[in-house]
Enzyme design. Structure first.
Site, PDB file in Angstrom:
ATOM      1  CE  LYS A  88      -4.390  -1.549   1.830  1.00 18.71           C
ATOM      2  NZ  LYS A  88      -5.418  -1.438   2.846  1.00 18.71           N
ATOM      3  CG  ASN A 109      -7.409   1.451  -1.385  1.00 19.78           C
ATOM      4  OD1 ASN A 109      -7.555   2.516  -1.987  1.00 19.78           O
ATOM      5  ND2 ASN A 109      -8.416   0.796  -0.868  1.00 19.78           N
ATOM      6  N   GLY A 151      -0.998   1.195   7.874  1.00 15.44           N
ATOM      7  CA  GLY A 151      -1.654   1.820   6.721  1.00 15.44           C
ATOM      8  C   GLY A 151      -3.135   2.061   6.955  1.00 15.44           C
ATOM      9  N   GLY A 261     -15.553  -5.582   9.915  1.00 13.67           N
ATOM     10  CA  GLY A 261     -14.904  -4.953   8.759  1.00 13.67           C
ATOM     11  C   GLY A 261     -15.531  -5.281   7.411  1.00 13.67           C
TER      12      GLY A 261
END
Ligand code: NAP
Length: 295
Positions: A88, A109, A151, A261
């Site tokens: 990333k 990304n 990140g 998530g």
């Protein structure tokens, strides 16, 4: 229409370059390891849903192949890609332009193409905030405790700034080294022995560490002894495999509002897809598909 039937494939970059697939229009996600990625499943389903003639693959890229990979991005058949761990931070220098979010996060990304130029985006920020808009009143002006400083934590920081958070406390294994700065909100980075004294005043906790991710599902950034500090807070785990991580189980026990998530994964993917194609995911169908896969 027979949706979601197509199987997706994982290639090493070398295998991909030498395959027939490389000669037809393609998107991919690139990382290492990459076998776990659900991006091919959701993006291929969305491409098929909209009748777009392209395939989405998972590419396992070795460090030694990076310069070869970079030249690949100029091919006509390459339409765009997602970038994941550990790359990333590495491709931001390669693109011709970056969007404001990517510049602020210092991380991309997503790579898109526009008039033969490569454009870097960060769609994790949008993905992170999408499930939080319904809790905006509980978060605005508040303090948030974020475990991890990698990140994803940088994308989380920008998302929290957008939501009007006033204080962010990052929790790090090495707080003296892993400092995250902000020009917009009060930020502090503390150790795993210190965050507890910030907990009472916090409205939300976010896990951006890999602790609890499959196959190490018994791990959590907090100990069972500390889990009552989560009582009635919002607890958000960026992990989606398992769907209910140990951290979310600890939070659930004390009546916290829990968010996993999966929506972030889908909404960051949806934003990338929108940038590439101008179209959106069939969100509900994609969510059902991913839940089935994760089971
Ligand atoms: P990363 O850049 O490697 O950062 C993870 C951070 O977590 C590290 O900087 C580290 O912070 C901390 N950490 C790492 N290993 C740890 C350990 N063993 N114990 C305690 N802390 C540890 O990874 P990332 O890209 O930010 O991703 C982090 C997690 O978020 C992964 O689980 C990933 O799957 C998930 N994620 C999910 C989505 C989604 O769409 N749902 C999107 C992006 C990421 P310190 O060194 O400061 O302790």
């Amino acid at each position: 229409m027979p949706l979601f039937k197509r199987t997706t494939m994982t290639f090493s970059f070398r295998e991909f370059k030498n395959s027939k697939k490389a000669k037809s229009p393609h998107f991919f996600v690139v990382g290492n390891p990459i076998e776990h990625s659900l991006s091919p499943v959701m993006h291929q389903a969305a491409l098929d849903f909209h009748g777009i003639n392209a395939e989405y693959h998972a590419i396992n890229l070795a460090q030694a192949e990076i310069s070869d990979f970079i030249s690949w991005l100029n091919r006509d058949e390459f339409l765009g890609c997602n970038i994941t761990i550990p790359y990333k931070n590495q491709f931001i220098e390669v693109v011709d332009h970056i969007d404001d979010y990517a510049r602020e996060a210092g991380v991309i990304n997503t790579i898109a193409k526009s008039e033969h130029k490569l454009i870097g985006h960060n769609t994790d920020i949008h993905g992170f905030t999408a499930p939080l808009t319904q809790y905006a009143d509980r978060i605005e002006g508040g303090r948030v405790i974020v475990f991890g400083t990698g990140g994803a934590a940088k994308a989380v920081k920008i998302g929290l700034e957008d939501l009007g958070v006033e204080e962010i406390v990052f929790v790090s294994r090495s707080p003296e080294k892993s400092i995250v700065n902000s020009d917009h909100v009060w930020v502090e980075t503390v150790s795993y022995d210190q965050w507890q004294s910030y907990a009472d005043e916090a409205c939300m906790f976010v896990n951006t560490t890999p602790l609890g991710m499959s196959p190490n599902i018994d791990r959590s950034p907090i100990s069972d002894l500390d889990s009552e500090l989560l009582e009635s807070k919002i607890c958000y785990d960026l992990i989606y495999n398992p769907i209910q991580s140990k951290f979310l189980q600890q939070a659930d026990k004390f009546g916290a509002t829990t968010i996993n998530g999966l929506d972030m994964l889908i909404m960051q993917g949806n934003r990338s897809f929108e940038i590439w194609t101008g179209k959106t995911f069939p969100i509900n169908d994609i969510k059902k598909l991913l839940i089935n896969r994760l089971k």
